[in-house]
Design an enzyme around this catalytic site. Structure first.
Site, short mmCIF file in Angstrom:
data_model
loop_
_atom_site.label_atom_id
_atom_site.label_comp_id
_atom_site.label_asym_id
_atom_site.label_seq_id
_atom_site.Cartn_x
_atom_site.Cartn_y
_atom_site.Cartn_z
N GLY A 1 0.82 -1.21 0.00
CA GLY A 1 0.00 0.00 0.00
C GLY A 1 0.85 1.26 0.00
CE1 TYR B 1 -9.35 3.37 6.60
CE2 TYR B 1 -9.87 5.69 6.87
CZ TYR B 1 -8.94 4.67 6.78
OH TYR B 1 -7.60 4.96 6.90
N1 SER Z 1 -6.22 8.86 3.78
C1 SER Z 1 -7.32 8.13 4.32
C2 SER Z 1 -8.48 8.14 3.40
O1 SER Z 1 -8.65 9.10 2.71
C3 SER Z 1 -7.74 8.73 5.63
O2 SER Z 1 -7.13 8.05 6.66
O3 SER Z 1 -9.23 7.21 3.40
#
Ligand code: SER
Length: 315
Positions: free
Chosen positions: A11, A142
């Protein structure tokens, strides 16, 4: 010597963290990901394995086989992808984290790193300078999984004395791997488009303001937290870090100091709602006090360095 296992090695963060870990540890690194890990010409101290973090028995096997002392658990479904497949995000993010925490206790792993996110805040949180402790409720899957994982890290530390440490990353700007599944990805996409000489259509409104950090500063902070004496690590949910916060328009203007002809249009999509539920800036006092968080790159220097490196990669 410390042997380290990384989940989510391919990632945006994992692919850069490997080099920082190689430079600061003597032991071996096991880079895992759900897809084949491409190591290129990387160091002989790195090995790779396929690992889906939902598979607890494979995780246990790898910890034994490679004599793992520390885990950096980066595997995660990010915010935008999480909204298109919430059940996948729930399973990978939450079951994956529980598996890592359980295996770490069972196998006596000495330290665990867990990356949390500004997504743990919800729309009713303080918009600016949001504190470490907050009583808002995240609205994305998330965010829900990151918030729950923070509670779990604190629980495993209290109940099992597991030395698990965590940082809430803001949007991370970097050039090596193009991020594709998050809400803050526009920042990287915008700079990449400018370097390629292409116009950019931004999926957020121009006045959307979010906290950000350059990758090098995020990696230095991660290692600083992981190397801090245990007694300094007072926060066992997650530490806030950010270097600056900016609107999309401010980023566009900064890029235009290098590429005056650069053209950006703003066509918000479903990611706008996600961005609107997150704070514009977060308070980093705890990280500064407990383990010396001290980022060096501001927006201006981030853009300069991104452009310098992307020019080499793209042309
Ligand atoms: N960078 C991440 C996102 O945009 C946030 O933790 O999902």
């Amino acid at each position: 010597m410390t042997n380290i296992l990384i989940t989510g090695s391919m990632g945006q963060v994992g692919s850069e963290l490997i080099d920082y870990l190689l430079a600061s540890y003597q032991g071996e690194i096991l880079a895992t990901d759900v897809r084949k890990v491409e190591l290129g010409d990387k160091n002989e101290r790195i090995q790779s394995e396929i690992l889906d973090v939902r598979d607890a028995s494979k995780l246990n096997e790898l910890i034994d086989q490679y004599h793992i002392d520390e885990i950096y658990h980066l595997a995660s479904i990010l915010s935008a992808k999480g909204e298109s497949d919430p059940f996948l995000a729930y399973n990978v993010n939450l079951s994956g984290t529980v598996n890592v925490l359980n295996s770490s206790v069972a196998k006596k792993v000495k330290k665990v790193f867990f990356p949390s996110s500004i997504a743990v805040y919800g729309p009713e949180a303080k918009r600016d300078d949001a504190g470490t402790r907050h009583d808002s409720i995240p609205t994305t899957m998330y965010g829900i999984t990151k918030m729950s994982s923070e509670m779990l890290t604190q629980y495993y530390h209290r109940k099992y004395n597991l030395d698990v440490r965590s940082i809430r990353y803001p949007g991370i700007i970097s050039y090596k791997v193009e991020p594709t599944a998050g809400t803050t990805d526009y920042s990287v996409e915008m700079i990449r488009s400018a370097v390629k000489g292409l116009p950019y259509t931004c999926y957020l409104r121009e006045d959307t303001k979010l906290p950000m950090i350059y990758m090098g500063d995020a990696m230095k902070a991660t290692l600083r937290l992981m190397n801090a004496p245990q007694e300094n690590v007072k926060v066992r949910t997650s530490y806030n870090i950010m270097a600056y916060s900016m609107t999309c328009k401010e980023l566009e203007n900064e890029i235009k100091t290098i590429y005056p002809e650069f053209n950006v249009s703003y066509v918000p999509d479903s990611r706008q709602e996600i961005a609107d539920s997150w704070p514009r800036s977060i308070n980093t006092e705890d990280a500064r006090r407990d383990w010396g968080f001290d980022p060096s790159f501001d927006l201006h220097n981030t853009v300069l360095d991104m452009v310098k490196n992307l020019k080499v990669l793209i042309h």
